[in-house]
Design an enzyme around this catalytic site. Structure first.
Site, PDB file in Angstrom:
ATOM      1  N   CYS A 188       0.891  -1.159   0.000  1.00 12.94           N
ATOM      2  CA  CYS A 188       0.000   0.000   0.000  1.00 12.94           C
ATOM      3  C   CYS A 188       0.930   1.209   0.000  1.00 12.94           C
ATOM      4  CB  CYS A 188      -0.902   0.008   1.230  1.00 12.94           C
ATOM      5  SG  CYS A 188      -1.816   1.555   1.399  1.00 12.94           S
TER       6      CYS A 188
ATOM      7  N   CYS B 196      -0.655   4.365   2.263  1.00 11.12           N
ATOM      8  CA  CYS B 196      -0.771   4.307   3.731  1.00 11.12           C
ATOM      9  C   CYS B 196      -0.292   2.948   4.210  1.00 11.12           C
ATOM     10  CB  CYS B 196      -2.167   4.683   4.225  1.00 11.12           C
ATOM     11  SG  CYS B 196      -3.576   3.860   3.469  1.00 11.12           S
ATOM     12  N   SER B 197      -1.175   2.126   4.762  1.00  6.23           N
ATOM     13  CA  SER B 197      -0.701   0.851   5.308  1.00  6.23           C
ATOM     14  C   SER B 197      -1.755  -0.232   5.163  1.00  6.23           C
ATOM     15  CB  SER B 197      -0.331   1.031   6.781  1.00  6.23           C
ATOM     16  OG  SER B 197      -1.455   1.463   7.511  1.00  6.23           O
ATOM     17  N   CYS B 198      -2.584  -0.152   4.104  1.00  6.69           N
ATOM     18  CA  CYS B 198      -3.663  -1.118   3.912  1.00  6.69           C
ATOM     19  C   CYS B 198      -3.111  -2.542   3.850  1.00  6.69           C
ATOM     20  CB  CYS B 198      -4.430  -0.795   2.634  1.00  6.69           C
ATOM     21  SG  CYS B 198      -5.205   0.826   2.692  1.00  6.69           S
TER      22      CYS B 198
END
Lengths: 223, 199
Positions: free
Chosen positions: B107, B110-112
């Protein structure tokens, strides 16, 4: 927003530091931060689009200095202030007054199984019943619009102006660009678009490699 | 690593402890969060939600061709058949590694990450080096993880830029021959399901 968060393809960040046998949380406060965020989202009525847009407004130097849980907490404070839940001063005073051990009292007798069931239900942003027709179909070639909005968006910078092929139609989802700004859900189709690595990065990329990026209808135009 | 972790943070740990506690107190007083629910969430992600769930999915797919077909057709429904679902996994797509294609997930924005099958993401997955580099030079990144991808294999990077969460179905290793599902699941690693390890 062309912020520091949109870092796909940037150079200079160095080697990837990995930790052997990494714990789920590195400190108790990280676990509290995760639970707090999930609880506050429900209690305050915000969703990931709202949280992400606030994280992205973090100045670049702070964004790179803070851990991800620190960014979450910073964004939560921003949402609390914006929505009048607590003022900046009230938060600062409470932080100054808080000492180790001063935990908030427990509020319920919720069991682990209760919580597991709540988490298992999820909170999907898919809107299958919205009845919005797709503008594109699988196999079609599309170009990502060259648009650099000041607000939250999920079209990574490295895809803009580039041509790819629709490989999956994921169905209808809430559109983050409007939802994050309280402008409504504007549900629309979201697709996986496959780009040749060379289309994105030029001749130094291997000709056989590719990237798939999930992009909403509004980001795309016919190629 | 403890030093490095501490160094990455902008503030000393104790200050974050106090800050998070203060915010929790404020929100609890206003009736917007339930501290007991926070306790349960911590416990849930420390004990029940983790890559052992994804490993069960992979082992089932390796053992049962009909299940594998359903998994690749509709990841969310096939994963739910094993009682696995929830936050950050509401819309799952499973991508299969083959002799022709090696998939890897990131991702960049962000940090999906697919929580129900893999748990919470490791720090490196959320870090600027991984997010910036794996889309631009995936072969170099995979080499750092100890994986040399042959030139004849396509590297396909999936940037989870929307609300779909991706999991990689690794190729079944030769040593998996004749093993039951439980033994197969034990061969599967978190990184294998991100695509930064072969299995």
């Amino acid at each position: 927003m062309d912020g520091i968060h949109d870092m796909g393809g940037m150079h200079g960040f160095g080697a990837i530091a990995r930790e052997a046998a990494e714990p789920v949380f590195h400190a108790d406060w990280e676990g509290r931060a995760l639970g707090l965020l999930l609880q506050a989202a429900e209690g305050m009525g915000f969703v990931d689009d709202h949280l992400r847009s606030r994280i992205e407004r973090t100045p670049p130097d702070a964004y790179l200095r803070l851990s991800y849980y620190q960014l979450w907490i910073r964004a939560l404070e921003t949402l609390m202030i914006e929505r009048g839940v607590a003022g900046a001063e009230e938060i600062a005073e409470r932080v100054a007054a808080t000492r180790e051990g001063g935990r908030a009292p427990g509020g319920s007798d919720l069991s682990l199984d209760d919580m597991a069931a709540m988490v298992a239900a999820g909170a999907s942003t898919k809107r299958p019943d919205a009845g919005v027709p797709p503008r594109f179909s699988v196999g079609e070639r599309v170009r990502v619009r060259n648009d650099h909005p000041f607000h939250h968006t999920r079209a990574p910078r490295y895809t803009r102006g580039r041509v790819g092929e629709i490989v999956i139609d994921h169905g209808i989802f809430v559109f983050p660009d409007t939802n994050s700004e309280q402008q409504g859900e504007a549900p629309q189709h979201c697709y996986a678009v496959r780009f040749a690595a060379r289309e994105l990065w030029g001749p130094s990329a291997p000709p056989q490699d590719s990237l798939c990026v999930d992009l909403w209808d509004s980001y795309l135009e016919p190629a | 690593m403890a030093d490095q972790h501490h160094h990455r943070h902008g503030e000393p740990e104790s200050e974050m402890t106090l800050r998070v506690r203060a915010i929790e107190q404020l929100l609890a007083e206003k009736g917007l969060v339930d501290p007991t629910a926070i306790d349960r969430l911590v416990e849930l992600y420390e004990t029940r939600v983790g890559p052992h769930n994804g490993a069960r999915v992979v082992a089932r797919a390796w053992s049962d061709p009909a299940y594998k077909a359903r998994l690749l057709e509709n990841g969310t429904e096939a994963i739910a058949e094993l009682g696995i679902s929830g936050l950050q996994g509401e819309n799952m797509v499973v991508v299969e590694n083959t002799q022709a294609i090696h998939n890897v997930v990131v991702c960049t924005l962000c940090s999906c990450y697919p929580w129900p099958v893999l748990g919470l993401p490791p720090v490196w997955y959320k870090s600027p080096p991984y997010r910036s580099r794996v889309v631009r030079e995936p072969r170099a990144v995979l080499a750092e993880f100890g994986m040399a991808v042959p030139a004849e294999q396509e590297v396909r990077v999936w940037d989870s830029s929307a609300e779909i969460r991706y999991m990689v179905l690794p190729q079944r290793p030769a040593e998996g021959e004749g093993l039951d599902e439980e033994a197969l699941a034990a061969l599967v690693t978190r990184d294998g399901m991100i695509g930064t390890a072969p299995v």
